[in-house]
Motif scaffolding. Structure first.
Motif, PDB file in Angstrom:
ATOM      1  N   THR C  39      54.256  42.483  11.518  1.00 50.59           N
ATOM      2  CA  THR C  39      53.444  42.330  10.314  1.00 50.59           C
ATOM      3  C   THR C  39      52.118  41.688  10.692  1.00 50.59           C
ATOM      4  OG1 THR C  39      55.527  41.735   9.299  1.00 50.59           O
ATOM      5  CG2 THR C  39      53.569  41.592   7.918  1.00 50.59           C
ATOM      6  N   PRO C  40      51.038  42.442  10.634  1.00 47.25           N
ATOM      7  CA  PRO C  40      49.747  41.820  10.920  1.00 47.25           C
ATOM      8  C   PRO C  40      49.326  40.921   9.755  1.00 47.25           C
ATOM      9  CG  PRO C  40      49.631  44.208  11.139  1.00 47.25           C
ATOM     10  CD  PRO C  40      50.900  43.889  10.424  1.00 47.25           C
ATOM     11  N   ILE C  42      45.976  39.131   8.442  1.00 45.77           N
ATOM     12  CA  ILE C  42      44.541  39.138   8.735  1.00 45.77           C
ATOM     13  C   ILE C  42      43.814  38.224   7.765  1.00 45.77           C
ATOM     14  CG2 ILE C  42      44.592  41.414   9.744  1.00 45.77           C
ATOM     15  CD1 ILE C  42      43.545  42.512   7.133  1.00 45.77           C
ATOM     16  N   GLY C  43      42.542  38.141   7.913  1.00 44.18           N
ATOM     17  CA  GLY C  43      41.730  37.353   6.987  1.00 44.18           C
ATOM     18  C   GLY C  43      41.167  36.095   7.603  1.00 44.18           C
ATOM     19  N   HIS C  46      37.398  36.184   7.456  1.00 47.43           N
ATOM     20  CA  HIS C  46      36.814  36.667   6.206  1.00 47.43           C
ATOM     21  C   HIS C  46      35.571  35.863   5.869  1.00 47.43           C
ATOM     22  CE1 HIS C  46      36.498  38.573   2.435  1.00 47.43           C
ATOM     23  NE2 HIS C  46      36.694  37.476   1.757  1.00 47.43           N
ATOM     24  N   PHE C 339      40.225  48.512   9.906  1.00 50.39           N
ATOM     25  CA  PHE C 339      41.178  48.032   8.901  1.00 50.39           C
ATOM     26  C   PHE C 339      42.352  48.996   8.771  1.00 50.39           C
ATOM     27  CE2 PHE C 339      42.311  47.465   4.345  1.00 50.39           C
ATOM     28  CZ  PHE C 339      42.483  46.097   4.313  1.00 50.39           C
ATOM     29  N   ILE C 371      37.517  44.093  10.189  1.00 45.57           N
ATOM     30  CA  ILE C 371      38.721  44.130   9.375  1.00 45.57           C
ATOM     31  C   ILE C 371      38.639  43.078   8.264  1.00 45.57           C
ATOM     32  CG2 ILE C 371      41.182  43.640   9.429  1.00 45.57           C
ATOM     33  CD1 ILE C 371      41.211  44.897  12.204  1.00 45.57           C
ATOM     34  N   ASP C 372      38.215  41.902   8.646  1.00 46.99           N
ATOM     35  CA  ASP C 372      38.202  40.816   7.672  1.00 46.99           C
ATOM     36  C   ASP C 372      36.939  40.788   6.820  1.00 46.99           C
ATOM     37  OD1 ASP C 372      40.556  40.125   8.720  1.00 46.99           O
ATOM     38  OD2 ASP C 372      39.796  38.527   9.977  1.00 46.99           O
TER      39      ASP C 372
END
Lengths: 161, 361, 373
Positions: C39-40, C42-43, C46, C339, C371-372
């Motif tokens: 489970t990635p 992420i953030g 951000h 992403f 991605i973030d």
């Protein structure tokens, strides 16, 4: 397939589905919220349409007095045509069916939209915040969002814009 | 210069009043300090060389200094000395969740395994601390003793990465001991002795008139055995392409993730000491030990030491070369190499060497 | 004696870990060495890109776009200015188009070099990484020569460029290309066809093409799965239709189609194609012209919404821009290719070993900044 044909085949399948069809400057259709689940499956599975790629889900807040909106940009890798689907949502209780099990990419895109706008995607198997912390309060991309003073007793830095 | 000689020397000198037990203890301490000095100097030099070799291979210049003072000296020659000093004064951190006793103990056990193996290495004709009749067996036995240190380190750190590293290295070292030992047996079969000096002496003279009579050239089976042993040896020292126990891109630093300062330095020290042992054994068993590559030329005690060290350094450099060239194997592939390739080959070799020795008779 | 029981262990790879390519956390369920689920999380990077964009003018957005995919800033700029230009309906001068293509392709090479190098690093090969960085450095030098920045360029403006190319740029670029092309063979020697590297990557993390499309995976990752799909060819933008180049796809040379090795190989081959494009563009580029001729004084797009996409080294970068006729975007959504590429990780890495998960992650070539956002 050009937009007129797509719209025609949609009208055949789902009468009075399309609320608005227009150019802005690209073609889009605005549909009623309750039809979305069936429409999504149809768009994905129909041989002539075959929108196999969900490109982008954009949440939009049209201002504190107006509605929230979700826009889907669909693309067909097979037939190379586009469709933009717009759905308007009630601001107080924004809910719409999830398409996560039709286009798996919607999993994260919907989570992001939920994270930023608080739009609930019903039927999503794992609807959590994705970019922000799980205990973050508020929906940051809404126009009426006020940045909290503190997060877990840490002061939130303020930008001067 | 064996330990017996050392004891006699102490006993005969003005320290004679200590008696035999006292002389024994003193002699062992002197010998131990000498070995430790060798290990430490070797590690410091080898780390510097490794960094430079890596740098040159990678189109860099490596550690460089700009002058006197606390800089790293000319061409960064003092870089590793500075590093060692830094490690000495570094804060010693023991994680709160760690098993303190084992955590402290582990690096020393690991180091001990490499350290005591030096006792049986014949550095030259007369320079071997303990000239056992089971020298080779002894080295093999004590050098696999270090794996206990690895497992303890991994377990005591109470860290998942360390645990993974420890489990991997235990599996790996135990697997690779077997082909290594069996490839050595091929030579033991031909020599008929486990004594390191006897093995070295069995390699004097020439083969086919030109090449030195080393086991690596003596017959095809010992030639193969050398490569099996060397590959297994690289694996035993946990170096790339077999560095999965500390695979930095996967396990951060493997079993020594939680270590810092001097304890970490001991891991490092024992890695380089292990390299020396593996290469030393390879040199003694396959490359003629302290014998000159051209028989009769430049022989003698000092030259013997020179040849032995020269050959070891050469093999260590090859290990570095390999390390900076190859990617890393996966854990199951690593086991495959050991059990499905090296081990059958080693057995085949042993069989062949046996036939060869019968035929020679 | 109790019954011995084994249980699965949760391993947190990251956020501080040598091979997460940024600040990424992977929650990995492991059964021994075998990974049962990934489970990635992420953030961590951000930076409220989209919220910022609602408060700044269109031109001011460009530096922010730079900072999203900091490995391929030129390509990101390119995608963004294309979208805004489409919204405004401006045509840019010939010369600007050529310079943009040259810069974008150079940045593509630089980005691929980084991707391949760090992928090598993930499987334990250190030396190729530094070889690739050495050559990437030359590209950055050329960028520095052009606009003064080495990483975040702010070079492409709406309607033009921030600077014209400097004197000697064309010659230096030719020189670089002559130097660079043989280097690709060197990478192949040291890494691509290394036996251990093939063992580690071939047949690992196979991404079937239908899964790739369903997950919205694009760019080299999709091409690695065997689909010949490149926006530069299939939905030509800018002046890409004028160049002659191929679109390399994964063919399963060393394993099956869509494995990590194929994704790697597609990038290697793409660098050759980039060199081809840059050569043609340099040959065809008009030597004089004002690069700021079409830069609008005030950017006030008409009301409307636009979705525009372009091909970056990581895949299809999309911008959804909603304009309300004011100088600031009402809503700007960035559809980031990394992403979606990361979202497929949990799908394709189940049942592999921990080492493989990191190899697969490396082969997907993600940039956490993008991605973030």
């Amino acid at each position: 397939m050009i937009f007129e044909d797509i719209k025609k085949s949609l009208d055949q399948q789902f009468p009075d589905l399309v609320l608005v069809a227009g150019e802005d400057p690209f073609h889009f259709i605005t549909i009623a919220l309750n039809k979305w689940s069936r429409l999504a499956r149809f768009l994905h599975n129909n041989k002539d349409l075959k929108f196999d790629s969900l490109h982008c889900i954009t949440g939009i807040d049209n201002g504190p007095e107006n509605c929230l909106e979700v826009r889907y940009n669909l693309f067909s890798m097979t037939h190379r045509h586009w469709l933009e689907v717009r759905i308007e949502l009630d601001r107080t209780d924004p809910r719409l069916p999830s398409v996560e099990q039709i286009w798996r990419t919607a999993d994260w895109l919907e989570r992001e939209t939920y994270d930023m706008y608080g739009i609930i995607f019903e039927g999503h198997r794992d609807l959590r915040r994705i970019l922000l912390e799980d205990d973050w309060e508020g929906w940051p991309l809404r126009k009426d969002y006020i940045t909290p003073e503190f997060y877990r007793e840490m002061p939130v830095p303020k930008d001067k814009i | 210069m064996t330990i017996t000689w050392l004891i006699e020397w102490v006993n005969d000198s003005w320290l004679g009043f200590l008696g035999l037990p006292g002389a024994f203890i003193l002699a062992v301490i002197i010998a131990g300090l000498a070995i430790f000095g060798l290990v430490a100097v070797h590690a410091i030099v080898a780390v510097y060389v490794e960094r430079k070799v890596a740098a040159f291979m990678q189109d860099r210049i490596g550690p460089m200094g700009q002058g006197p003072g606390l800089h790293a000296g000319k061409w960064g020659l003092l870089q590793t000395v500075a590093d060692a000093l830094k490690l000495l004064v570094k804060e010693d951190i023991i994680p709160a969740a760690a098993d303190r006793k084992l955590f402290v103990l582990a690096p020393f056990i690991l180091f001990l395994g490499a350290f005591i193996a030096f006792v049986a290495l014949p550095f030259s004709e007369s320079l071997v601390l303990a000239d056992f009749n089971v020298g080779l067996f002894y080295i093999l036995a004590v050098s696999s003793f270090g794996v206990i240190g690895l497992i303890l380190a991994g377990w005591a750190s109470n860290n998942k990465w360390s645990l993974y590293g420890a489990m991997r290295s235990a599996a790996q070292i135990i697997s690779y001991e077997i082909p290594a030992a069996i490839s050595l047996i091929a030579v033991i079969l031909l020599v008929g002795s486990l004594n390191m000096q006897a093995i070295t002496s069995a390699q004097s003279g020439t083969v086919w008139g030109i090449l030195p009579n080393w086991f690596v050239f003596q017959n095809p089976f010992t030639f193969m055995a050398f490569f099996i042993y060397f590959i297994a040896g690289i694996a035993e020292t946990n170096r790339t392409p077999f560095d999965i126990p500390e695979a930095e891109s996967e396990l951060v630093a493997g079993f020594h993730t939680e270590y810092s300062g001097m304890r970490w330095a001991f891991f490092f020290l024992s890695e380089y000491a292990n390299m020396f042992i593996v290469c030393g054994v390879a040199v003694v068993v396959f490359l003629g030990g302290w014998q000159s590559p051209i028989p009769g030329l430049m022989t003698g005690r000092i030259w013997g030491l020179f040849w032995f060290m020269g050959k070891v350094v050469f093999l260590v450099l090859i290990m570095m070369w390999i390390r900076w060239t190859f990617p890393r194997l996966r854990v199951d592939q690593l086991m495959n190499v050991s059990w499905k390739v090296l081990l059958p080959l080693a057995f085949f070799n042993l069989f062949g060497a046996g036939i060869w020795s019968l035929w020679l008779d | 004696m109790g019954v011995n029981k084994t249980e699965e262990m949760v391993l947190n790879i990251g956020p501080q870990h040598p091979s997460t390519h940024g600040v990424l956390r992977l929650k990995v369920q492991t059964d021994g060495e075998i990974v049962t689920s990934v489970t990635p999380v992420i953030g961590y990077l951000h930076r409220c890109f989209e919220k910022h964009c609602e408060n700044i003018t269109y031109q001011q957005v460009i530096p922010f776009v730079d900072r999203c995919d900091y490995i391929a800033s030129m390509n990101n700029d390119f995608g963004y200015v294309l979208a805004v230009e489409k919204l405004l309906g401006i045509e840019v001068p010939e010369k600007v188009e050529y310079i943009r293509v040259i810069m974008a392709e150079m940045n593509r090479i630089a980005s691929h070099l980084l991707a391949l190098g760090t992928f090598g690093l993930d499987v334990g090969a250190f030396t190729p990484f530094l070889y690739m960085f050495r050559d990437r450095e030359r590209i950055l030098d050329l960028f520095e020569l052009t606009c003064g920045a080495r990483l975040l360029y702010n070079y492409m403006w709406v309607g033009g460029l921030s600077h014209d190319i400097p004197v000697g740029f064309v010659e230096k670029t030719y020189e670089f290309l002559d130097y660079f092309e043989p280097q690709i063979d060197e990478y192949n020697n040291i890494l691509t066809f290394n036996k251990i590297f093939i063992e580690r990557t071939a047949d690992v993390g196979i991404l079937p093409v239908d899964v790739a499309i369903n997950f919205g995976v694009t760019g080299p990752n999709l091409r690695g799965s065997g689909l010949r799909w490149d926006l530069r060819k299939d939905e030509t933008y800018s002046i890409y239709d004028r160049f002659d180049f191929n679109v390399p796809v994964g063919q399963g040379i060393k394993g099956s189609v869509g494995d990590s090795w194929d994704r790697y190989w597609v990038r290697v081959e793409e660098m050759r194609e980039c060199v081809k494009i840059i050569r043609q563009a340099l040959d065809m580029m008009p030597r004089d012209g004002d690069v700021k001729a079409a830069v609008p004084k005030r950017i006030r797009p008409p009301q409307g919404a636009i979705y525009s996409r372009s091909e970056t080294p990581r895949g299809e970068l999309g911008f959804y821009i909603l304009s309300d006729g004011k100088p600031k975007p009402f809503r700007l959504k960035m559809r980031s290719p990394a992403f979606t590429a990361l979202s497929v990780l949990s799908e394709i890495s189940q049942g592999w070993m921990i080492s493989d998960v990191l190899a697969i992650l490396g082969s997907l070539d993600i940039v956490l900044g993008e991605i973030d956002r």
